[in-house]
Design a protein around this motif. Structure first.
Motif, mmCIF file in Angstrom:
data_model
loop_
_atom_site.group_PDB
_atom_site.id
_atom_site.type_symbol
_atom_site.label_atom_id
_atom_site.label_comp_id
_atom_site.label_asym_id
_atom_site.label_seq_id
_atom_site.Cartn_x
_atom_site.Cartn_y
_atom_site.Cartn_z
ATOM 1 N N ASN A 138 0.821 -1.209 0.000
ATOM 2 C CA ASN A 138 0.000 0.000 0.000
ATOM 3 C C ASN A 138 0.857 1.261 0.000
ATOM 4 O OD1 ASN A 138 -1.504 2.203 1.862
ATOM 5 N ND2 ASN A 138 -2.999 1.074 0.650
ATOM 6 N N GLU A 139 1.929 1.264 0.805
ATOM 7 C CA GLU A 139 2.809 2.442 0.825
ATOM 8 C C GLU A 139 3.542 2.590 -0.498
ATOM 9 O OE1 GLU A 139 5.017 3.736 4.441
ATOM 10 O OE2 GLU A 139 6.786 3.378 3.188
ATOM 11 N N ASP A 140 4.038 1.478 -1.045
ATOM 12 C CA ASP A 140 4.691 1.542 -2.353
ATOM 13 C C ASP A 140 3.732 2.077 -3.411
ATOM 14 O OD1 ASP A 140 7.305 0.817 -1.892
ATOM 15 O OD2 ASP A 140 7.002 -1.315 -2.280
ATOM 16 N N ALA A 141 2.486 1.585 -3.389
ATOM 17 C CA ALA A 141 1.499 2.014 -4.388
ATOM 18 C C ALA A 141 1.260 3.515 -4.321
ATOM 19 C CB ALA A 141 0.184 1.260 -4.186
ATOM 20 N N ALA A 142 1.232 4.067 -3.111
ATOM 21 C CA ALA A 142 1.030 5.506 -2.953
ATOM 22 C C ALA A 142 2.198 6.289 -3.560
ATOM 23 C CB ALA A 142 0.869 5.847 -1.475
ATOM 24 N N LEU A 143 3.415 5.787 -3.391
ATOM 25 C CA LEU A 143 4.595 6.461 -3.936
ATOM 26 C C LEU A 143 4.652 6.323 -5.460
ATOM 27 C CD1 LEU A 143 7.028 5.344 -1.119
ATOM 28 C CD2 LEU A 143 6.487 7.726 -1.660
ATOM 29 N N PHE A 144 4.304 5.147 -5.973
ATOM 30 C CA PHE A 144 4.265 4.968 -7.433
ATOM 31 C C PHE A 144 3.207 5.867 -8.068
ATOM 32 C CE2 PHE A 144 6.311 0.667 -6.829
ATOM 33 C CZ PHE A 144 7.408 0.921 -7.628
ATOM 34 N N THR A 145 2.063 5.991 -7.406
ATOM 35 C CA THR A 145 0.993 6.851 -7.927
ATOM 36 C C THR A 145 1.452 8.300 -7.991
ATOM 37 O OG1 THR A 145 -0.732 5.378 -7.078
ATOM 38 C CG2 THR A 145 -1.368 7.657 -7.548
ATOM 39 N N ALA A 146 2.156 8.744 -6.947
ATOM 40 C CA ALA A 146 2.670 10.117 -6.939
ATOM 41 C C ALA A 146 3.688 10.321 -8.069
ATOM 42 C CB ALA A 146 3.312 10.427 -5.587
ATOM 43 N N LEU A 147 4.566 9.339 -8.284
ATOM 44 C CA LEU A 147 5.582 9.443 -9.336
ATOM 45 C C LEU A 147 4.969 9.539 -10.728
ATOM 46 C CD1 LEU A 147 8.631 7.041 -8.767
ATOM 47 C CD2 LEU A 147 8.657 9.527 -9.025
ATOM 48 N N ALA A 148 3.802 8.934 -10.897
ATOM 49 C CA ALA A 148 3.150 8.937 -12.207
ATOM 50 C C ALA A 148 2.795 10.349 -12.664
ATOM 51 C CB ALA A 148 1.900 8.064 -12.173
ATOM 52 N N GLY A 149 2.777 11.291 -11.737
ATOM 53 C CA GLY A 149 2.468 12.672 -12.079
ATOM 54 C C GLY A 149 3.672 13.507 -12.463
ATOM 55 N N HIS A 247 16.866 0.269 -11.758
ATOM 56 C CA HIS A 247 16.015 -0.647 -10.989
ATOM 57 C C HIS A 247 14.777 -0.979 -11.806
ATOM 58 C CE1 HIS A 247 17.829 -0.720 -6.915
ATOM 59 N NE2 HIS A 247 18.307 0.468 -7.259
ATOM 60 N N GLU A 248 14.199 -2.155 -11.562
ATOM 61 C CA GLU A 248 12.934 -2.510 -12.214
ATOM 62 C C GLU A 248 11.896 -2.890 -11.155
ATOM 63 O OE1 GLU A 248 12.686 -5.974 -14.682
ATOM 64 O OE2 GLU A 248 13.927 -7.196 -13.346
ATOM 65 N N HIS A 249 10.644 -2.575 -11.448
ATOM 66 C CA HIS A 249 9.530 -2.931 -10.570
ATOM 67 C C HIS A 249 8.236 -2.790 -11.368
ATOM 68 C CE1 HIS A 249 6.676 -2.873 -7.215
ATOM 69 N NE2 HIS A 249 7.647 -3.357 -6.457
ATOM 70 N N SER A 250 7.301 -3.672 -11.103
ATOM 71 C CA SER A 250 6.032 -3.633 -11.838
ATOM 72 C C SER A 250 5.213 -2.393 -11.521
ATOM 73 C CB SER A 250 5.205 -4.886 -11.516
ATOM 74 O OG SER A 250 4.952 -4.975 -10.122
ATOM 75 N N GLY A 251 5.586 -1.672 -10.468
ATOM 76 C CA GLY A 251 4.866 -0.450 -10.115
ATOM 77 C C GLY A 251 5.113 0.701 -11.076
ATOM 78 N N PHE A 252 6.229 0.649 -11.810
ATOM 79 C CA PHE A 252 6.487 1.668 -12.831
ATOM 80 C C PHE A 252 5.619 1.353 -14.053
ATOM 81 C CE2 PHE A 252 10.576 1.640 -10.486
ATOM 82 C CZ PHE A 252 10.606 2.976 -10.109
ATOM 83 N N THR A 253 5.056 2.382 -14.653
ATOM 84 C CA THR A 253 4.176 2.192 -15.795
ATOM 85 C C THR A 253 4.979 1.779 -17.029
ATOM 86 O OG1 THR A 253 2.679 3.875 -14.935
ATOM 87 C CG2 THR A 253 2.428 3.280 -17.248
ATOM 88 N N ALA A 254 4.525 0.739 -17.722
ATOM 89 C CA ALA A 254 5.200 0.279 -18.935
ATOM 90 C C ALA A 254 5.191 1.385 -19.986
ATOM 91 C CB ALA A 254 4.512 -0.963 -19.478
ATOM 92 N N GLY A 255 6.335 1.576 -20.618
ATOM 93 C CA GLY A 255 6.444 2.581 -21.660
ATOM 94 C C GLY A 255 6.836 3.952 -21.188
ATOM 95 N N THR A 256 6.908 4.139 -19.846
ATOM 96 C CA THR A 256 7.295 5.457 -19.311
ATOM 97 C C THR A 256 8.279 5.300 -18.148
ATOM 98 O OG1 THR A 256 5.311 5.489 -17.909
ATOM 99 C CG2 THR A 256 5.198 6.681 -20.000
ATOM 100 N N GLY A 295 1.275 10.940 4.646
ATOM 101 C CA GLY A 295 0.941 11.686 3.445
ATOM 102 C C GLY A 295 2.061 11.534 2.442
ATOM 103 N N VAL A 296 1.723 11.368 1.180
ATOM 104 C CA VAL A 296 2.706 11.187 0.109
ATOM 105 C C VAL A 296 2.410 12.177 -1.003
ATOM 106 C CG1 VAL A 296 3.545 9.631 -1.686
ATOM 107 C CG2 VAL A 296 3.054 8.733 0.590
#
Length: 320
Positions: A138-149, A247-256, A295-296
């Motif tokens: 859940n914490e990782d997901a919050a950080l990945f979501t923030a990075l997507a912006g 680094h690789e992780h499935s949380g990063f969006t493919a293609g970006t 908060g993230v």
């Protein structure tokens, strides 16, 4: 009516379980290696609200000096310029960003004593293990979501194979981070103890295929492996090339893919872990709860201004 005392399971108090689960969930987060309390961290963490009231905390962002300076004996200050000794010194620019915190929780409940009897494994330990895993994801997901912006740059035209990252593409990404060609801002690298400056590149596993198939992959993987014991930024890295830790992780969006530097993300804690146990139906059922107050946010230049731009991260479009 007499009350029956229920002993805490396995001889551990709730506080002891809380400490153990916190250590475990932090170990399981992908971003744990990138966390730190200073401005040289990819994920800057503040914990002031754990000791004082409040629902938001302010992070400071320092701008980068961009002036050319002076050479030789040219004085920096001229008394005649402003009458107060001011001259060609460069003004420092500072930004600040407020991060609000909120509570996030999840829980499970064991239906009853017979449910525990029917299985050979310990349901209580399973409940704690699965909640710990959920907390980390859940914490990782919050950080990945923030990075997507993060601010975006399209380099698809220069990518050798659409959707796959090659070594030459990493050179292009680093150049863009240091010398922006478009609307993005220059991002500050992470400085290691020996003064070396590095960035971290995050790839989705599908984007990393090109690197792994490269004839140079064994070399860049070995370069990262040799550094892993001395700095946790290299822990689990795919490789190290041109001053970029990969680094690789499935949380990063493919293609970006995302290139990260110092102060890419802010993480504010009001309470890093909340843990509780509760019995129901005269002790027949037991519930377990885990949570956090946090908060993230993605760090941005001049928060509150439209199109301010991300401060420490750039994502790249590599799909034609």
């Amino acid at each position: 009516m007499s009350a029956t005392s229920i002993l805490t399971s396995h001889g551990l108090t709730v506080n002891q379980w809380s400490a153990q689960l916190y250590a475990k969930y932090q170990e399981q987060t992908f971003f744990s290696k990138f966390k730190g309390t200073d401005e040289n961290s990819i994920v800057q963490v503040k914990r002031e609200l754990q000791k004082q009231p409040g629902d938001a905390i302010t992070f400071g962002l320092a701008g980068t000096l961009s002036g050319s300076g002076v050479t030789g004996n040219t004085p920096l200050a001229y008394a005649s310029t402003g009458g107060d000794g001011s001259g060609v010194e460069e003004a420092m620019v500072f930004y600040n960003q407020k991060v609000s915190i909120d509570q996030i929780r999840n829980g499970v409940r064991i239906a009853g004593a017979m449910d525990e009897k029917r299985v050979a494994f310990n349901l209580r330990n399973q409940a704690k293990m699965q909640l710990t895993d959920w907390m980390a994801r859940n914490e990782d997901a919050a950080l990945f979501t923030a990075l997507a912006g993060a601010s975006s740059v399209d380099i698809s035209a220069s990518v050798e194979v659409s959707g796959k990252v090659a070594l030459d593409d990493i050179v292009v990404m680093k150049k863009e981070a240091m010398f922006p060609s478009g609307s993005t801002k220059k991002i500050r690298p992470i400085t290691l103890k020996d003064g070396e400056e590095v960035f971290v590149l995050g790839l989705n596993p599908t984007d990393a295929v090109g690197l792994k198939q490269s004839s140079d992959y064994k070399t860049i993987y070995a370069n990262a492996g040799m550094r892993g014991d001395s700095n946790r930024l290299f822990t689990g890295a795919l490789g190290f090339y041109n001053g970029v830790i990969i680094h690789e992780h499935s949380g990063f969006t493919a293609g970006t893919p995302v290139l990260m530097g110092a102060q890419a993300l802010f993480l504010a804690y009001g309470q890093e872990i909340i843990y509780g146990e509760e019995t129901f139906d005269y002790g027949n059922q037991t519930g377990f709860m885990i949570g956090s107050i946090r908060g993230v946010e993605l760090a941005v230049f001049n928060d509150g201004v439209s199109n301010a731009g991300s401060h420490g991260a750039i994502k790249f479009d590599i799909t034609a």
